[in-house]
Design a protein around this motif. Structure first.
Motif, PDB file in Angstrom:
ATOM      1  N   VAL A 156       0.831  -1.201   0.000  1.00 44.67           N
ATOM      2  CA  VAL A 156       0.000   0.000   0.000  1.00 44.67           C
ATOM      3  C   VAL A 156       0.864   1.249   0.000  1.00 44.67           C
ATOM      4  O   VAL A 156       0.623   2.201  -0.753  1.00 44.67           O
ATOM      5  CB  VAL A 156      -0.968  -0.002   1.216  1.00 44.67           C
ATOM      6  N   ILE A 157       1.888   1.251   0.844  1.00 43.65           N
ATOM      7  CA  ILE A 157       2.735   2.450   0.963  1.00 43.65           C
ATOM      8  C   ILE A 157       3.540   2.682  -0.312  1.00 43.65           C
ATOM      9  O   ILE A 157       3.579   3.796  -0.852  1.00 43.65           O
ATOM     10  CB  ILE A 157       3.656   2.332   2.188  1.00 43.65           C
ATOM     11  N   ASP A 212      -1.862  10.285   2.164  1.00 46.23           N
ATOM     12  CA  ASP A 212      -3.131  10.335   2.899  1.00 46.23           C
ATOM     13  C   ASP A 212      -3.963   9.078   2.689  1.00 46.23           C
ATOM     14  O   ASP A 212      -4.527   8.528   3.634  1.00 46.23           O
ATOM     15  CB  ASP A 212      -3.952  11.570   2.492  1.00 46.23           C
ATOM     16  N   GLU A 213      -4.046   8.623   1.444  1.00 43.59           N
ATOM     17  CA  GLU A 213      -4.812   7.413   1.166  1.00 43.59           C
ATOM     18  C   GLU A 213      -4.151   6.192   1.813  1.00 43.59           C
ATOM     19  O   GLU A 213      -4.825   5.324   2.367  1.00 43.59           O
ATOM     20  CB  GLU A 213      -4.955   7.213  -0.336  1.00 43.59           C
ATOM     21  N   SER A 214      -2.848   6.107   1.757  1.00 41.70           N
ATOM     22  CA  SER A 214      -2.126   4.995   2.390  1.00 41.70           C
ATOM     23  C   SER A 214      -2.342   5.004   3.897  1.00 41.70           C
ATOM     24  O   SER A 214      -2.573   3.964   4.517  1.00 41.70           O
ATOM     25  CB  SER A 214      -0.631   5.090   2.090  1.00 41.70           C
ATOM     26  N   PHE A 215      -2.291   6.175   4.471  1.00 41.25           N
ATOM     27  CA  PHE A 215      -2.480   6.306   5.914  1.00 41.25           C
ATOM     28  C   PHE A 215      -3.885   5.865   6.319  1.00 41.25           C
ATOM     29  O   PHE A 215      -4.059   5.201   7.349  1.00 41.25           O
ATOM     30  CB  PHE A 215      -2.221   7.752   6.341  1.00 41.25           C
TER      31      PHE A 215
END
Length: 131
Positions: free
Chosen positions: A46-47, A54-57
């Motif tokens: 994902v990262i 922001d989306e990864s977080f």
């Protein structure tokens, strides 16, 4: 102290239960490791696969509590199991000491009664011999 034959079967059953417990522990460990490793791989994908932080977080924030719950369950039960075993051992030791105390007390009372009887016999012998 005499051992009854049933104590051997209790020990054998204890060993088989211990072996069963070890296999359950091993299975739980494998499950926990699979979850942790798969979570780590997923989060890495994902990262590095998503350039927007922001989306990864958000994705990590949604999945992390589930992994935390699984890890907490797996590692949280170890101290409880250890404590339960220690309490069981302490209760067994307490019961053994209680039995030994009762046996010792009974022997003490018996010895006191024998001593009283010996004193009476000595008094009777003194009267018989005129001492």
């Amino acid at each position: 102290m005499s051992q009854d034959p049933s104590s051997d079967t209790k020990e054998n059953n204890g060993e088989s239960k211990s072996d069963g417990r070890r296999s359950i522990d091993w299975f739980q460990f494998i499950i926990a490791m699979v979850v942790v490793v798969s979570f780590t791989i997923f989060e890495g994908m994902v990262i590095w696969g998503n350039p927007k932080f922001d989306e990864s977080f958000q994705i990590i924030s949604m999945t992390a509590p589930f992994v935390g719950t699984i890890i907490g369950f797996y590692f949280g039960q170890r101290p409880v199991q250890t404590l339960t075993n220690e309490v069981s051992k302490a209760n067994t030791a307490k019961n053994d000491l209680g039995r030994e105390y009762g046996d010792t007390l009974e022997k003490t009372y018996s010895a006191q009664e024998e001593l009283k009887q010996v004193k009476k016999d000595m008094e009777n012998l003194k009267r018989l011999f005129g001492v």
